[in-house]
Write an enzyme that holds these catalytic residues in place. Structure first.
Site, short mmCIF file in Angstrom:
data_model
loop_
_atom_site.label_atom_id
_atom_site.label_comp_id
_atom_site.label_asym_id
_atom_site.label_seq_id
_atom_site.Cartn_x
_atom_site.Cartn_y
_atom_site.Cartn_z
N CYS A 1 8.34 36.18 -50.94
CA CYS A 1 9.53 35.88 -51.72
C CYS A 1 9.14 35.83 -53.19
CB CYS A 1 10.10 34.52 -51.33
SG CYS A 1 10.36 34.36 -49.57
N ARG B 1 9.82 41.79 -54.31
CA ARG B 1 9.12 40.82 -53.44
C ARG B 1 9.98 40.39 -52.26
NH1 ARG B 1 4.32 37.53 -55.24
NH2 ARG B 1 4.77 36.74 -53.20
N TRP C 1 12.44 37.10 -48.88
CA TRP C 1 12.02 38.02 -47.81
C TRP C 1 11.92 37.14 -46.59
CZ3 TRP C 1 7.93 38.43 -44.38
CH2 TRP C 1 7.74 39.69 -43.79
N ASN D 1 7.78 29.92 -51.54
CA ASN D 1 7.27 31.18 -51.00
C ASN D 1 6.10 30.81 -50.08
OD1 ASN D 1 6.37 33.81 -50.56
ND2 ASN D 1 5.14 33.81 -52.44
N GLY D 2 6.05 31.45 -48.92
CA GLY D 2 4.95 31.15 -47.99
C GLY D 2 5.51 30.82 -46.62
N GLU E 1 -2.11 58.43 -44.60
CA GLU E 1 -1.29 57.93 -45.70
C GLU E 1 0.05 58.67 -45.78
OE1 GLU E 1 -1.27 55.38 -47.34
OE2 GLU E 1 -0.14 55.78 -49.16
N LYS F 1 3.64 56.80 -45.54
CA LYS F 1 4.69 56.90 -46.56
C LYS F 1 6.00 57.30 -45.91
CE LYS F 1 3.35 55.10 -49.27
NZ LYS F 1 2.07 54.52 -49.42
N GLU G 1 7.49 54.37 -43.64
CA GLU G 1 7.92 53.11 -44.27
C GLU G 1 9.17 53.24 -45.12
OE1 GLU G 1 5.32 51.18 -47.11
OE2 GLU G 1 4.49 53.09 -47.73
N HIS H 1 -6.60 65.11 -27.25
CA HIS H 1 -6.98 64.05 -26.32
C HIS H 1 -5.80 63.16 -25.95
CE1 HIS H 1 -11.07 65.36 -26.72
NE2 HIS H 1 -10.94 65.34 -28.03
N LYS I 1 6.48 43.82 -51.41
CA LYS I 1 5.35 44.35 -52.17
C LYS I 1 4.08 43.52 -52.00
CE LYS I 1 3.80 47.33 -55.13
NZ LYS I 1 3.58 48.67 -54.56
C1 F6R Z 1 2.30 50.82 -48.14
C2 F6R Z 1 1.78 49.62 -48.76
C3 F6R Z 1 1.14 48.63 -47.88
C4 F6R Z 1 0.00 47.91 -48.62
C5 F6R Z 1 -0.55 46.77 -47.76
C6 F6R Z 1 -1.71 46.08 -48.44
O1 F6R Z 1 2.87 51.68 -49.08
O2 F6R Z 1 1.90 49.42 -49.94
O3 F6R Z 1 0.67 49.19 -46.69
O4 F6R Z 1 -1.00 48.84 -48.90
O5 F6R Z 1 0.47 45.85 -47.52
O6 F6R Z 1 -1.31 45.57 -49.66
P1 F6R Z 1 -2.36 45.30 -50.81
O7 F6R Z 1 -2.88 46.61 -51.25
O8 F6R Z 1 -1.57 44.60 -51.88
O9 F6R Z 1 -3.43 44.43 -50.23
#
Ligand code: F6R
Length: 592
Positions: free
Chosen positions: A2, A29, A75, A101-102, A465, A469, A472, A488, A588
């Site tokens: 949050c 957030r 969040w 937050n938490g 990756e 992308k 998500e 496999h 984020k």
């Molecule tokens: C995907 C993404 C997440 C972060 C993951 C780790 O686009 O951003 O998979 O990579 O949550 O976050 P950090 O890098 O902040 O530890």
């Protein structure tokens, strides 16, 4: 997860427009609900479920009166996204307001006890126990600061808490444990925020309170008290990011802006070369390396393993941070533990870092100065991506990779790879310039329900990756696979309805990957190849092809071949009408 902001102004203006602006900066957030509480003769609260703009159109936060207050964007963790569960939460007299937050692990137990004591709850959040506990201790005779201190003694879990009370006018109190919180010193007043980018426009000198400390903000300044009530003096850190860096600047979404900023993010991170050299000199001989990370940062770690093992011949492990606890503790003082995180706050990575510190050298590769991992690791390489607002990591990922290449080049004393890195921003620029081509191509991916991404060697983490992308932000199911692994099991899933994106740069592994491409094609898959410009054979074997400059060396492919996959995911998302900056259910900074 949050977002939290609190502010008290030195002048007598209304704080609500500033609070609203700052909390809007934190929408990345969490975006389930938003709420503000200000003090104007009494505590006033406005809050509701929904996106910030929609809720503001309805409630008009900016016209709230009062020179200080607190704000929150949620969040949802405990309790669904509803109006009642939106923060701020009040005690049952309505005189204490709290944002949090938490996650509180023991909230059910606390809540049951408080209910038995006659207190009534309005929400199903864990947070609501906090104002009730503060109230209980105020009723026992404590002031707000000490009631908060007593409250946190009862809490198990992680928290950043900011509170105001109608009975102690002109004061905001704040504390944290395992959740980020920064105190900001501005020209017009004093701030507290879960992330410093939220307040950049107003305050760039920040202090991060340590766990167990309580900060008291008044119009005269910020006082910090440690667990024994002693005053704490700490010099603020200057944040070099500017408010402009966190604006869209004409782009429709932050994600597209951030993809376009990648050449600069890589170039600026290359400026860490001497710092990396200094760190490796200080550490001395490294006999083993272990990378620990989550999500996209984990994909950067896999590239790190391949690079370090191939260039330096040093054994290297890669561990998903949330699995770290379950791995055999075979590392020791000769192991360099590398933690990769754009936010520097990820709970799983931070927990692992604290654990690893007991035995090994710890190095954090993080983007946010002043973040928990930045503060706690023995050594830090700060990636220079600038603020990343889009939830999907793009420029921070390429910046992490750049730091990893510098690390691998330095450890292996391979100056050639470090020199080659200087060419990379140009190659990334060329890849970003394919935007329109990829946008046109994306139209054909709008109706797919599944996709496979294949790569081999350095292209394997690119495939992972690319798939992450896509899933998500477009909500399309996608799998990244090591190309040779497909036969496999997953080959059984390949048919005419399954697009397969094959990452196939020129180099030693090209022919082997081409065999895998033919295998999926033979089962009817439509293949999109990401390969080298001018490779007509590849073009003829694929339904579509995105071409990359043939001069990009195989070993540097992750820094360039990732870009079209980011763009593909972005354009499919926008075509579907989704917001790529705020994918559902995600946030984020993952502090739980
Ligand atoms: C995907 C993404 C997440 C972060 C993951 C780790 O686009 O951003 O998979 O990579 O949550 O976050 P950090 O890098 O902040 O530890």
């Amino acid at each position: 997860m949050c977002g939290i902001v609190g502010c008290i102004l030195k002048n007598n203006e209304n704080v609500a427009p500033i609070l609203f602006k700052c909390i809007s900066n934190l929408e990345y957030r969490g975006y389930d609900s938003i709420g503000l509480a200000t003090y104007d003769n009494k505590i006033n609260v406005k809050k509701a479920k929904g996106k910030i703009k929609e809720v503001n159109d309805e409630l008009n936060f900016e016209n709230m009166a009062g020179k200080y207050g607190i704000a929150h964007t949620r969040w949802a963790s405990a309790g669904r996204p509803t109006d009642e569960n939106a923060h701020p939460h009040l005690d049952d007299t309505g005189r204490i307001a709290v944002v949090h937050n938490g996650t509180l692990e023991n909230y059910t137990e606390l809540k049951n006890k408080l209910i038995e004591e006659g207190r009534s709850f309005e929400s199903s959040t864990d947070t609501e126990v906090i104002p009730h506990l503060i109230r209980k201790y105020v009723d026992e005779g404590l002031d707000l600061e000490h009631a908060l201190r007593k409250t946190i003694e009862d809490l198990k879990g992680s928290y950043a808490i900011v509170a105001i009370s109608q009975d102690e006018v002109g004061k905001i109190v704040a504390t944290r444990k395992d959740s980020p919180l920064s105190l900001g010193f501005g020209k017009n007043g004093y701030y507290v925020a879960s992330d410093s980018p939220a307040i950049l426009e107003y305050a760039r000198d920040v202090i991060r309170p340590k766990e167990g400390e309580i900060a008291i903000l008044t119009e005269d300044g910020i006082v910090i008290h440690d667990e024994d009530d002693n005053g704490v003096k700490r010099k603020p850190t200057k944040i070099t990011w500017t408010a402009d860096m966190a604006r869209k600047e004409g782009y429709e979404y932050f994600m597209l802006k951030e993809i376009n900023e990648q050449p600069l993010a890589v170039k600026n991170t290359l400026g860490q070369k001497n710092n990396v050299k200094k760190i490796i000199e200080e550490i001395g001989e490294v006999k083993r390396i272990c990378f620990v990370a989550c999500g996209t940062s984990y994909h950067a770690s896999i590239t790190g393993k391949y690079l370090i093992e191939s260039l330096a011949g040093i054994p290297c492990d890669v561990v998903i941070a949330s699995e770290f606890k379950y791995t055999a503790k075979t590392w020791n003082e000769e192991t360099l533990m590398v933690f990769i995180s754009q936010s520097g706050e990820t709970a799983d990575s931070l927990t692992a870092l604290r654990y690893a510190k007991e035995t090994s050298h710890t190095l954090a590769i993080v983007n946010v100065a002043g973040s928990a991992m930045w503060e706690e690791a023995d050594y830090v390489i700060q990636t220079q991506a600038g603020p990343e607002i889009g939830v999907a990591a793009t420029k921070t990922y390429l910046a992490q990779l750049t730091a990893i290449y510098l690390l691998a080049g330095t450890i292996s004393k391979n100056d050639e790879i470090i020199d080659q890195l200087n060419e990379v921003p140009k190659y990334i620029e060329e890849a970003v310039a394919k935007s329109d081509e990829i946008k046109a191509l994306s139209k054909r991916y709008n109706f797919v329900h599944n996709a496979f991404y294949l790569g081999r060697g350095f292209s394997y983490p690119i495939a992972l990756e690319g798939a992450l992308k896509l899933k998500e932000i477009t909500y399309v199911h996608a799998e990244g696979y090591a190309a040779g692994e497909l036969k496999h099991g997953p080959l059984a899933l390949i048919n005419e309805d399954m697009p397969v994106i094959v990452v196939i740069p020129p180099g030693d592994d090209y022919n082997k990957t081409l065999v895998n491409l033919e295998e999926v094609k033979a089962r009817g898959a439509s293949v999109l190849a990401v390969g080298s410009e001018g490779n007509e054979d590849l073009k003829s074997k694929s339904k579509e092809m995105i071409s990359i400059n043939p001069k990009v060396p195989d070993i540097l492919a992750p820094l360039v071949y990732t870009v079209p996959l980011q763009l593909l995911a972005y354009y499919v998302t926008v075509d579907k009408g989704f917001n790529p900056d705020q994918p559902k259910n995600l946030a984020k900074v993952i502090t739980v």
